[in-house]
Write an enzyme that holds these catalytic residues in place. Sequence first.
Site, PDB file in Angstrom:
ATOM      1  N   ASN A  40      32.472  45.350  42.208  1.00 30.81           N
ATOM      2  CA  ASN A  40      33.056  45.573  40.896  1.00 30.81           C
ATOM      3  C   ASN A  40      34.546  45.725  41.132  1.00 30.81           C
ATOM      4  O   ASN A  40      34.944  46.584  41.916  1.00 30.81           O
ATOM      5  CB  ASN A  40      32.557  46.882  40.273  1.00 30.81           C
ATOM      6  CG  ASN A  40      31.064  46.879  40.018  1.00 30.81           C
ATOM      7  OD1 ASN A  40      30.480  45.837  39.726  1.00 30.81           O
ATOM      8  ND2 ASN A  40      30.438  48.034  40.133  1.00 30.81           N
ATOM      9  N   HIS A  90      40.659  51.525  45.557  1.00 31.46           N
ATOM     10  CA  HIS A  90      40.689  51.003  46.935  1.00 31.46           C
ATOM     11  C   HIS A  90      39.706  49.826  47.050  1.00 31.46           C
ATOM     12  O   HIS A  90      38.571  49.934  46.593  1.00 31.46           O
ATOM     13  CB  HIS A  90      40.282  52.126  47.899  1.00 31.46           C
ATOM     14  CG  HIS A  90      40.583  51.819  49.324  1.00 31.46           C
ATOM     15  ND1 HIS A  90      41.511  52.520  50.065  1.00 31.46           N
ATOM     16  CD2 HIS A  90      40.099  50.856  50.154  1.00 31.46           C
ATOM     17  CE1 HIS A  90      41.570  52.015  51.288  1.00 31.46           C
ATOM     18  NE2 HIS A  90      40.718  51.004  51.360  1.00 31.46           N
ATOM     19  N   HIS A 132      36.862  47.647  47.684  1.00 34.06           N
ATOM     20  CA  HIS A 132      35.552  47.914  48.277  1.00 34.06           C
ATOM     21  C   HIS A 132      34.457  47.248  47.460  1.00 34.06           C
ATOM     22  O   HIS A 132      34.672  46.882  46.309  1.00 34.06           O
ATOM     23  CB  HIS A 132      35.276  49.424  48.335  1.00 34.06           C
ATOM     24  CG  HIS A 132      34.996  50.046  46.987  1.00 34.06           C
ATOM     25  ND1 HIS A 132      35.974  50.253  46.039  1.00 34.06           N
ATOM     26  CD2 HIS A 132      33.834  50.464  46.420  1.00 34.06           C
ATOM     27  CE1 HIS A 132      35.438  50.793  44.954  1.00 34.06           C
ATOM     28  NE2 HIS A 132      34.137  50.928  45.149  1.00 34.06           N
TER      29      HIS A 132
HETATM   30 ZN   LIG Z   1      42.543  54.182  49.450  1.00 35.11          ZN
END
Ligand SMILES: [Zn+2]
Length: 367
Positions: free
Chosen positions: A180, A191, A193
Amino acid sequence: MPDAAVRTTVTHLADGRELIYFDRPGAPDRGGYRDPRPLGPRPGTGESRLDPLLGEWVTIAANRQVRPYHPGPDVCPLCPSTATRHSEIPAPGYEVAVFENAFPSLSGPPEPPDELIGPLPQRLRRGGGRCEVVAFTADHNAMFATLDEDRAGLILAAWTDRTAALLALPGVEQVYVFENAGEEIGVTLSHPHGQIYAFPYLAPKLARIAERATDHLARTGRSLHDDVLAAELAAGRVVCENAEWVAFVSFAARWPYEAHLYPRRRVPDFTALDDAQRAAFPGAYLNLLRRFQRLFGADGPPVPYIAAWHQAPAGAPQAVALHVEVFTVRRAPGKLKYLAGTESGMGAFMNDIAPEEAAARLREVGA
Ligand SMILES: [Zn+2]
């Protein structure tokens, strides 16, 4: 299949969750860093309930209500730890890191016998599955589309490793890799991911696809996915391609901009990709993601998207072919597509951009 160009280091966080570093050989050692945080006990196991009308499982994960919401960059749990600030990743640096989600929707050992409640087919199951977080880079401000090919290849190696490991867990029926990206999608951490859900059941969409593909194979003797790919290659909705991978906007796309990326040679899951497919993946995937980022002009805010990897269910390699569906909820600069009455209420999508037009636009914004 251990990859000689990838070094894995398995460690554990303070509450016992697994943390695995994926590095290129020659990277600094990651194994010597302990997690000094005083972490409390892990949340209890959730439960899944079968909707008697649709026959679809719904997971009830009430333990997730306390998860962090938009922590600033100084408290990002995915940035490497420093001497004074301890994150989910104890090492002072990393390339790719995978760890068990502190607030998992799916967790715990499966408790086998489903309970049947009353005269209806209302079933309940407790536990089973696992939720993992994949940190793509230590760089808080990057996004997948700005990573280099080597890193995309390392992430593919991590997805492959985790797919093999999670499919081997008792009771796991599907390994779902996804990302997402963007605040508009509801991402609570900026961040870069992704996530991996190991489901103790087939997610409704994969269950439906597996059923359709199994029926198609029985009727025609052919793979539904092979036939879809052949039809799309002839249909004029191809967005980009290389020797091993092809991306197209599908015939009946649901989202304003939605592309599906397939390896040309069908495989059930990440573990079955060959060396040539692996080598060609970063170029193909980055090309596609960068096109999405250019859709509404190069200077605008990042384009939110979901990347959803379909993999064959455990024990049914013929049912589903590995591919990723990438789509954005943005339909124009500053305008989002909301799922409303028809989509949320009835599951009937209304798309106001023709798939042919979307494909032309994605081609035009060239990588
Ligand atoms: Zn971060």
